[in-house]
Design a protein around this motif. Structure first.
Motif, mmCIF file in Angstrom:
data_model
loop_
_atom_site.group_PDB
_atom_site.id
_atom_site.type_symbol
_atom_site.label_atom_id
_atom_site.label_comp_id
_atom_site.label_asym_id
_atom_site.label_seq_id
_atom_site.Cartn_x
_atom_site.Cartn_y
_atom_site.Cartn_z
ATOM 1 N N UNK A 251 29.310 20.259 21.002
ATOM 2 C CA UNK A 251 30.322 19.428 21.601
ATOM 3 C C UNK A 251 31.697 20.080 21.531
ATOM 4 N N UNK A 252 31.972 20.723 20.407
ATOM 5 C CA UNK A 252 33.256 21.397 20.264
ATOM 6 C C UNK A 252 33.347 22.558 21.253
ATOM 7 N N UNK A 253 32.241 23.212 21.519
ATOM 8 C CA UNK A 253 32.220 24.301 22.497
ATOM 9 C C UNK A 253 32.559 23.778 23.885
ATOM 10 N N UNK A 254 32.025 22.617 24.231
ATOM 11 C CA UNK A 254 32.307 22.038 25.543
ATOM 12 C C UNK A 254 33.780 21.653 25.674
ATOM 13 N N UNK A 255 34.366 21.105 24.629
ATOM 14 C CA UNK A 255 35.796 20.765 24.650
ATOM 15 C C UNK A 255 36.624 22.037 24.797
ATOM 16 N N UNK A 256 36.240 23.083 24.092
ATOM 17 C CA UNK A 256 36.927 24.364 24.232
ATOM 18 C C UNK A 256 36.818 24.888 25.660
ATOM 19 N N UNK A 257 35.652 24.750 26.284
ATOM 20 C CA UNK A 257 35.472 25.188 27.670
ATOM 21 C C UNK A 257 36.348 24.373 28.615
ATOM 22 N N UNK A 258 36.469 23.080 28.384
ATOM 23 C CA UNK A 258 37.324 22.232 29.219
ATOM 24 C C UNK A 258 38.777 22.673 29.119
ATOM 25 N N UNK A 259 39.232 22.931 27.908
ATOM 26 C CA UNK A 259 40.613 23.385 27.712
ATOM 27 C C UNK A 259 40.828 24.744 28.372
ATOM 28 N N UNK A 260 39.867 25.634 28.230
ATOM 29 C CA UNK A 260 39.969 26.962 28.830
ATOM 30 C C UNK A 260 40.039 26.874 30.354
ATOM 31 N N UNK A 261 39.187 26.073 30.949
ATOM 32 C CA UNK A 261 39.187 25.902 32.405
ATOM 33 C C UNK A 261 40.494 25.276 32.865
ATOM 34 N N UNK A 262 40.963 24.256 32.172
ATOM 35 C CA UNK A 262 42.197 23.600 32.594
ATOM 36 C C UNK A 262 43.415 24.511 32.451
ATOM 37 N N UNK A 263 43.451 25.313 31.399
ATOM 38 C CA UNK A 263 44.581 26.240 31.238
ATOM 39 C C UNK A 263 44.606 27.306 32.327
ATOM 40 N N UNK A 264 43.452 27.894 32.610
ATOM 41 C CA UNK A 264 43.422 28.920 33.642
ATOM 42 C C UNK A 264 43.653 28.329 35.028
ATOM 43 N N UNK A 265 43.105 27.153 35.297
ATOM 44 C CA UNK A 265 43.312 26.517 36.598
ATOM 45 C C UNK A 265 44.781 26.150 36.801
ATOM 46 N N UNK A 266 45.442 25.657 35.772
ATOM 47 C CA UNK A 266 46.859 25.321 35.915
ATOM 48 C C UNK A 266 47.714 26.573 36.086
ATOM 49 N N UNK A 267 47.320 27.672 35.432
ATOM 50 C CA UNK A 267 48.055 28.925 35.615
ATOM 51 C C UNK A 267 47.936 29.427 37.053
ATOM 52 N N UNK A 268 46.715 29.450 37.564
ATOM 53 C CA UNK A 268 46.498 29.934 38.936
ATOM 54 C C UNK A 268 47.162 28.999 39.940
ATOM 55 N N UNK A 269 47.083 27.708 39.704
ATOM 56 C CA UNK A 269 47.720 26.745 40.607
ATOM 57 C C UNK A 269 49.241 26.874 40.567
ATOM 58 N N UNK A 270 49.795 27.097 39.400
ATOM 59 C CA UNK A 270 51.247 27.314 39.298
ATOM 60 C C UNK A 270 51.671 28.571 40.054
ATOM 61 N N UNK A 271 50.861 29.622 39.963
ATOM 62 C CA UNK A 271 51.156 30.832 40.726
ATOM 63 C C UNK A 271 51.085 30.568 42.226
ATOM 64 N N UNK A 272 50.089 29.809 42.651
ATOM 65 C CA UNK A 272 49.955 29.495 44.079
ATOM 66 C C UNK A 272 51.140 28.681 44.578
ATOM 67 N N UNK A 273 51.654 27.794 43.740
ATOM 68 C CA UNK A 273 52.840 27.016 44.115
ATOM 69 C C UNK A 273 54.062 27.920 44.164
ATOM 70 N N UNK A 274 54.218 28.770 43.156
ATOM 71 C CA UNK A 274 55.389 29.653 43.095
ATOM 72 C C UNK A 274 55.409 30.659 44.236
ATOM 73 N N UNK A 275 54.259 31.207 44.588
ATOM 74 C CA UNK A 275 54.193 32.196 45.659
ATOM 75 C C UNK A 275 54.231 31.578 47.054
ATOM 76 N N UNK A 276 54.214 30.250 47.158
ATOM 77 C CA UNK A 276 54.315 29.584 48.446
ATOM 78 C C UNK A 276 52.999 29.418 49.182
ATOM 79 N N UNK A 277 51.895 29.671 48.516
ATOM 80 C CA UNK A 277 50.590 29.537 49.171
ATOM 81 C C UNK A 277 50.302 28.084 49.492
ATOM 82 N N UNK A 278 50.626 27.192 48.558
ATOM 83 C CA UNK A 278 50.373 25.769 48.763
ATOM 84 C C UNK A 278 51.208 25.246 49.931
ATOM 85 N N UNK A 279 52.461 25.605 49.971
ATOM 86 C CA UNK A 279 53.337 25.162 51.061
ATOM 87 C C UNK A 279 52.883 25.741 52.406
ATOM 88 N N UNK A 280 52.437 26.982 52.408
ATOM 89 C CA UNK A 280 51.963 27.603 53.643
ATOM 90 C C UNK A 280 50.752 26.852 54.214
#
Length: 85
Positions: free
Chosen positions: A1-30
């Protein structure tokens, strides 16, 4: 169970990083301006973006690690990702 929680945190951190980059680079607005009605609405919803970026990150992790439990992570990591961006 702790492994699954760690995986959730890992996925959410990387997804928010990539999404923040997409917002900053203007991909989302485009995509909002030049996409069709479906993609324009989807890219204006941070909940939808958080889920789909989480799906992409989870698929990549599942392929490289071979752990299929990663495929359940976007369901639980969406709200965490949305709060981080």
């Amino acid at each position: 169970m702790i492994t699954f929680v760690f995986q959730i945190v890992l996925v959410s951190l990387l997804a928010s990083f990539v999404l923040s980059l997409a917002i900053k680079w203007g991909i989302v607005e485009y995509v909002q301006v030049h996409g069709n009605a479906f993609f324009s609405k989807m890219f204006s919803c941070y909940f939808c973006l958080s889920f789909w970026f989480g799906v992409i990150v989870s698929i990549v992790f599942a392929i490289f690690t071979g752990d299929l439990l990663f495929l359940f992570c976007p369901i639980f990591s969406t709200n965490v990702t949305k709060k981080m961006i």
